[in-house]
Write a protein that holds these residues in place. Sequence first.
Motif, PDB file in Angstrom:
ATOM      1  N   SER A  38      58.229  20.826 -15.188  1.00 45.85           N
ATOM      2  CA  SER A  38      58.123  21.382 -16.539  1.00 45.85           C
ATOM      3  C   SER A  38      58.899  22.700 -16.544  1.00 45.85           C
ATOM      4  CB  SER A  38      56.656  21.606 -16.915  1.00 45.85           C
ATOM      5  OG  SER A  38      55.976  20.391 -17.054  1.00 45.85           O
ATOM      6  N   PHE A  39      60.229  22.564 -16.547  1.00 44.02           N
ATOM      7  CA  PHE A  39      61.074  23.735 -16.333  1.00 44.02           C
ATOM      8  C   PHE A  39      61.036  24.723 -17.497  1.00 44.02           C
ATOM      9  CE2 PHE A  39      63.202  20.488 -13.619  1.00 44.02           C
ATOM     10  CZ  PHE A  39      62.824  21.047 -12.414  1.00 44.02           C
ATOM     11  N   ALA A  42      57.971  26.641 -16.955  1.00 42.24           N
ATOM     12  CA  ALA A  42      58.158  27.494 -15.785  1.00 42.24           C
ATOM     13  C   ALA A  42      58.988  28.721 -16.149  1.00 42.24           C
ATOM     14  CB  ALA A  42      58.835  26.702 -14.674  1.00 42.24           C
ATOM     15  N   ILE A  43      60.056  28.518 -16.920  1.00 40.82           N
ATOM     16  CA  ILE A  43      60.919  29.635 -17.331  1.00 40.82           C
ATOM     17  C   ILE A  43      60.129  30.650 -18.146  1.00 40.82           C
ATOM     18  CG2 ILE A  43      62.838  30.243 -18.861  1.00 40.82           C
ATOM     19  CD1 ILE A  43      64.181  27.613 -17.931  1.00 40.82           C
ATOM     20  N   CYS A  44      59.283  30.160 -19.021  1.00 36.35           N
ATOM     21  CA  CYS A  44      58.481  31.063 -19.859  1.00 36.35           C
ATOM     22  C   CYS A  44      57.592  31.947 -18.986  1.00 36.35           C
ATOM     23  CB  CYS A  44      57.631  30.247 -20.832  1.00 36.35           C
ATOM     24  SG  CYS A  44      56.624  31.257 -21.948  1.00 36.35           S
ATOM     25  N   CYS A  45      56.976  31.341 -17.968  1.00 33.83           N
ATOM     26  CA  CYS A  45      56.110  32.124 -17.079  1.00 33.83           C
ATOM     27  C   CYS A  45      56.917  33.113 -16.242  1.00 33.83           C
ATOM     28  CB  CYS A  45      55.315  31.190 -16.174  1.00 33.83           C
ATOM     29  SG  CYS A  45      54.066  30.201 -17.014  1.00 33.83           S
ATOM     30  N   SER A  63      65.672  26.572 -12.470  1.00 33.64           N
ATOM     31  CA  SER A  63      65.111  25.961 -13.680  1.00 33.64           C
ATOM     32  C   SER A  63      66.126  25.970 -14.815  1.00 33.64           C
ATOM     33  CB  SER A  63      63.833  26.700 -14.106  1.00 33.64           C
ATOM     34  OG  SER A  63      62.813  26.550 -13.140  1.00 33.64           O
ATOM     35  N   TYR A  64      66.801  27.110 -15.006  1.00 32.17           N
ATOM     36  CA  TYR A  64      67.862  27.167 -16.020  1.00 32.17           C
ATOM     37  C   TYR A  64      68.959  26.145 -15.700  1.00 32.17           C
ATOM     38  CZ  TYR A  64      66.218  31.503 -18.280  1.00 32.17           C
ATOM     39  OH  TYR A  64      65.517  32.438 -18.997  1.00 32.17           O
ATOM     40  N   ASN A 185      58.230  15.368 -17.995  1.00 31.51           N
ATOM     41  CA  ASN A 185      58.019  16.810 -18.043  1.00 31.51           C
ATOM     42  C   ASN A 185      59.335  17.563 -18.064  1.00 31.51           C
ATOM     43  OD1 ASN A 185      55.252  16.725 -18.015  1.00 31.51           O
ATOM     44  ND2 ASN A 185      55.068  16.855 -15.788  1.00 31.51           N
ATOM     45  N   TRP A 186      60.339  16.965 -17.432  1.00 34.29           N
ATOM     46  CA  TRP A 186      61.610  17.659 -17.216  1.00 34.29           C
ATOM     47  C   TRP A 186      62.217  18.134 -18.530  1.00 34.29           C
ATOM     48  CZ3 TRP A 186      64.417  17.077 -12.245  1.00 34.29           C
ATOM     49  CH2 TRP A 186      65.646  17.733 -12.254  1.00 34.29           C
TER      50      TRP A 186
END
Length: 645
Positions: A38-39, A42-45, A63-64, A185-186
């Motif tokens: 769930s990239f 993940a980026i948000c976190c 992730s980016y 999720n990706w």
Amino acid sequence: MKNSILTIIILIGMSMNAFAVTKSHRELRGDKYYFVYSFEKAICCYTHSKPLSTEGQRRLAKSYSNLNENAKSEAAYSVLLTSSEGLVPDDYFNYVLVLKSNGKYSEANTWMEKFEQLYPEDLRAKSYEAHEGSLSELSTDNGTFWITTLSVNSAAEDFGPSYYNGKIAFASDRAKGHMIVRKSNWNGKPYFDNYVSDMDGVQLKKPVMMDKELNGKWHDGPASFSKDGNTVAFTRNNYDVARKNKIVQLQIYFSNYVNGDWTEPVPFELNSLDYSVGQPNLNADGTIMYFTSDMPGGFGGSDIYRVSKGSNGQWGSAENLGNSVNTESDEMFPFYQEKNNVLFFSSNGLFGLGGLDIFYCAVNGSSVGKVVNAGAPLNTRADDFGIIVDENLKTGYFSSDREGGSGGDDLYAVSILKDLGLGKKIEGIAMDKNGVAVPATFITLFDDKGKVLDTLTSKADGSYSFLVASGKSFRLAGRKAEYADGENTFNTFGSDLIVKSNVTLVKNEVVVAEVVPVIKDVDGDVILNTIYFDLNKCDIRPDAAKGLDKIVAIMNADPDMVVRLKSYTDCRASTEYNQVLSNNRADASLDYIKARITNPGRITGKGYSETMLTNTCDCDGDAAADCTDAEHQKNRRTEFVVVRK
């Protein structure tokens, strides 16, 4: 390609080791999202976690990149590389890949040079050093490939083509008419399924989803089929996704087409919960498979392997194709063009234009030829991968997420307009004078100077093949017990990619055992034959060659015979000099016979200096016995004794 589930294979380096910065609760939550792809979450976190550990910054950059947001990935890697500790080689190299994807080749070269200085033994650094001046050449279209965009592409991910009964199969996450559509999720898109399209020239007609046995509830595809279309190997998600902090691995499954239906898929014997195996490519009869894996023991990232099926129907051990093909990064999507012995694959570790580039090389057994980057227009700064090519090396299909496509990964047709520059293939049959195949013939390939280039044993139908260079002359020699040697010459000056050259053997009418004399040496061993040498020389004289040919004939007539040779000198020189000279005479004799008999390991030998004189022509210090040269000649010899019959 960044949005494809196949990129799961290249997610490596996920250990939970401690870093200089203690991870915040927000970063730890980002790690959990990262582990399940769930990239976006993940980026948000990660972006709201201050400070961010080195590992967290690395995962933010990846992730980016996995979401194809390369500008943001570049910025995140730039921050990562200011860290004073915790950096690994992939941090530098992945930054180089992102810079190339963004078209910043000059900056990429600067960082690659730094990478080369820091890690000079890294295979990626060595590839850069060998090709750093070829970027302009790779970027220039030299007319070898012609690319055609396909109308079958959609806004979805369409990739991984394969040949199937005159059609083209591929993987796609295009929308399906289900009431409930499971999403990854990706990227929030549907999972991949296997599709197939009829061909209309190079274009593909509207695809249809393949049998439900080949399409489960998660990701399935791409697939590979045997030539008759009755066996399929395909990539599937490991359905065991409940293990904490574990990557969802890829696995290979097989199915057979029986009575109009595909059988329930059977897992590959090398599937594992601890590493991925995927992207299978079957040969014509389904007994050899190339595949991609990040299993332990490789060079790093994902490597390309080969595995063969035994007579019992079980797969053997996986064979890594070695560091000519594989690097510490990722080599993926193998396709072996069996008729022409050419392996096509994609790599982001070998020197290229950016992302995954398509490469090819000649492969014949364990021999791997020069690896060639296909260059523009087949390769771009985006991901170019999953190529398949027909038996004539003229047309094929591949996948790419290059600019100008319909969205994400798309399928393209390719026409090959020039020779790929991999040399030629020599094919032939070992036969008798009546044209009947002679199986298990020992075939030796020589260059025009008489140097042995390769050896093999002909198959049950007498056939054999070699990969050879273009524009040269060669000689073939065939040897088998009860037959006289057969020879043939050929050259590769023409335009044909495959050159035919057969070897004819004539069956012996007379048993040659009568040439064996009843003579014994000083050790009591039966001497099969003896040859002689000139003073201070180890060359095989014409008369000696005739003697060696007798040994060859005897050993080929009796394939179980084992022989040991002993080489000697006369006494006229120092013991040290004579030892070297006798060793050289032994080696010359061994080389001559080994190149001409079946099972060359049946003959061994070494030099014995002046230790076994046959007469009284000995020496006392610098003083030699008063013997004629003819008498000394009797000691400059190689004897052949029978060890076992």
